[in-house]
Each structure stands twice: as C-alpha cells, then as structure tokens.
Write a protein that holds these residues in place. Structure first.
Motif, PDB file in Angstrom:
ATOM      1  N   UNK A  56       0.807  -1.238   0.000  1.00  0.00           N
ATOM      2  CA  UNK A  56       0.000   0.000   0.000  1.00  0.00           C
ATOM      3  C   UNK A  56       0.834   1.281   0.000  1.00  0.00           C
ATOM      4  N   UNK A  57       1.964   1.283  -0.668  1.00  0.00           N
ATOM      5  CA  UNK A  57       2.814   2.467  -0.743  1.00  0.00           C
ATOM      6  C   UNK A  57       2.890   2.957  -2.171  1.00  0.00           C
ATOM      7  N   UNK A  58       2.852   4.272  -2.340  1.00  0.00           N
ATOM      8  CA  UNK A  58       3.024   4.914  -3.643  1.00  0.00           C
ATOM      9  C   UNK A  58       4.307   5.712  -3.589  1.00  0.00           C
ATOM     10  N   UNK A  59       5.210   5.490  -4.555  1.00  0.00           N
ATOM     11  CA  UNK A  59       6.490   6.190  -4.580  1.00  0.00           C
ATOM     12  C   UNK A  59       6.690   6.873  -5.920  1.00  0.00           C
ATOM     13  N   UNK A  60       7.236   8.091  -5.884  1.00  0.00           N
ATOM     14  CA  UNK A  60       7.522   8.864  -7.094  1.00  0.00           C
ATOM     15  C   UNK A  60       9.034   8.995  -7.214  1.00  0.00           C
ATOM     16  N   UNK A  61       9.549   8.605  -8.372  1.00  0.00           N
ATOM     17  CA  UNK A  61      10.984   8.644  -8.648  1.00  0.00           C
ATOM     18  C   UNK A  61      11.280   9.598  -9.797  1.00  0.00           C
ATOM     19  N   UNK A  62      12.471  10.173  -9.760  1.00  0.00           N
ATOM     20  CA  UNK A  62      13.056  10.883 -10.894  1.00  0.00           C
ATOM     21  C   UNK A  62      14.368  10.175 -11.161  1.00  0.00           C
ATOM     22  N   UNK A  63      14.491   9.580 -12.357  1.00  0.00           N
ATOM     23  CA  UNK A  63      15.606   8.679 -12.658  1.00  0.00           C
ATOM     24  C   UNK A  63      15.595   7.563 -11.607  1.00  0.00           C
ATOM     25  N   UNK A  64      16.666   7.425 -10.853  1.00  0.00           N
ATOM     26  CA  UNK A  64      16.697   6.360  -9.841  1.00  0.00           C
ATOM     27  C   UNK A  64      16.590   6.929  -8.427  1.00  0.00           C
ATOM     28  N   UNK A  65      16.167   8.175  -8.297  1.00  0.00           N
ATOM     29  CA  UNK A  65      16.096   8.844  -6.991  1.00  0.00           C
ATOM     30  C   UNK A  65      14.645   8.948  -6.520  1.00  0.00           C
ATOM     31  N   UNK A  71       1.615   6.567   1.987  1.00  0.00           N
ATOM     32  CA  UNK A  71       0.931   5.327   2.338  1.00  0.00           C
ATOM     33  C   UNK A  71      -0.509   5.413   1.828  1.00  0.00           C
ATOM     34  N   UNK A  72      -0.970   4.362   1.152  1.00  0.00           N
ATOM     35  CA  UNK A  72      -2.324   4.308   0.601  1.00  0.00           C
ATOM     36  C   UNK A  72      -3.228   3.483   1.509  1.00  0.00           C
ATOM     37  N   UNK A  73      -4.522   3.627   1.324  1.00  0.00           N
ATOM     38  CA  UNK A  73      -5.500   2.852   2.103  1.00  0.00           C
ATOM     39  C   UNK A  73      -5.829   1.506   1.465  1.00  0.00           C
ATOM     40  N   UNK A  77      -4.315  -1.372  -8.297  1.00  0.00           N
ATOM     41  CA  UNK A  77      -4.151  -2.224  -9.472  1.00  0.00           C
ATOM     42  C   UNK A  77      -3.779  -1.391 -10.691  1.00  0.00           C
ATOM     43  N   UNK A  78      -3.976  -0.070 -10.585  1.00  0.00           N
ATOM     44  CA  UNK A  78      -3.638   0.855 -11.677  1.00  0.00           C
ATOM     45  C   UNK A  78      -3.414   2.237 -11.063  1.00  0.00           C
ATOM     46  N   UNK A  79      -2.420   2.967 -11.570  1.00  0.00           N
ATOM     47  CA  UNK A  79      -2.191   4.334 -11.124  1.00  0.00           C
ATOM     48  C   UNK A  79      -2.081   5.240 -12.333  1.00  0.00           C
ATOM     49  N   UNK A  80      -2.428   6.507 -12.157  1.00  0.00           N
ATOM     50  CA  UNK A  80      -2.392   7.465 -13.262  1.00  0.00           C
ATOM     51  C   UNK A  80      -2.164   8.858 -12.705  1.00  0.00           C
ATOM     52  N   UNK A  81      -1.796   9.780 -13.563  1.00  0.00           N
ATOM     53  CA  UNK A  81      -1.626  11.183 -13.203  1.00  0.00           C
ATOM     54  C   UNK A  81      -2.904  11.932 -13.526  1.00  0.00           C
TER      55      UNK A  81
END
Length: 85
Positions: A56-65, A71-73, A77-81
């Motif tokens: 239940x975690x969402x992480x945002x990366x730029x390159x490998x950083x 934390x999500x509830x 199964x799918x994520x979008x902007x």
C-alpha cells in the motif's frame, strides 16, 4: 528538434530504462515487490515515474532517486496522473 525515446520496464524487483537503441540508461533495484508503474515525461530531459506496491505504498521517482512517498489505504491495481484546478 532532437527528442530521445526511452522505454521503462518494471521487473519483479527492479526498474530498467533503455534507450530506443537498446542502451541501458539506468537500472534501479527495488527493496519491495512492485504492483504497477506509470511513467510521465515532464520535459525533454525530465521523466518521473510512480510505483505502487503490495504494501500500500506509492512512490515517485526521478531517474533512480526517490522524490516522494505516501501510504495508501488500499493495494492499487492501476495508477495514473491527473491535473486539478
């Protein structure tokens, strides 16, 4: 305009970024099991991608950083902007 294409691949424990000619730009090893990924090109040189996990975690990366995490509830199964005004 010179525009480079890159392909992002989500593996069982890693993310790969490969150029259109097959050259590896970077590989990020993950310490967790990913569920899904979404890539977003912000500018010609700036690409962000989001990875959601089975824990239940969402992480945002730029390159490998890692730039941001939340934390999500639920397990996604799918994520979008989206854009909100």
């Amino acid at each position: 305009a010179n525009f480079n294409f890159f392909f992002y691949f989500l593996g069982e424990r890693s993310v790969y970024c490969v150029s259109e000619f097959g050259k590896l730009k970077f590989m990020k090893k993950l310490e967790y099991t990913p569920r899904c990924m979404r890539v977003n090109r912000l500018t010609v040189d700036n690409v962000n991608y989001m990875i959601a996990t089975h824990t239940n975690t969402l992480m945002v990366y730029s390159e490998s950083i890692l730039k941001w995490a939340a934390q999500l509830n639920h397990i996604p199964v799918h994520i979008d902007y989206c854009s909100m005004k």
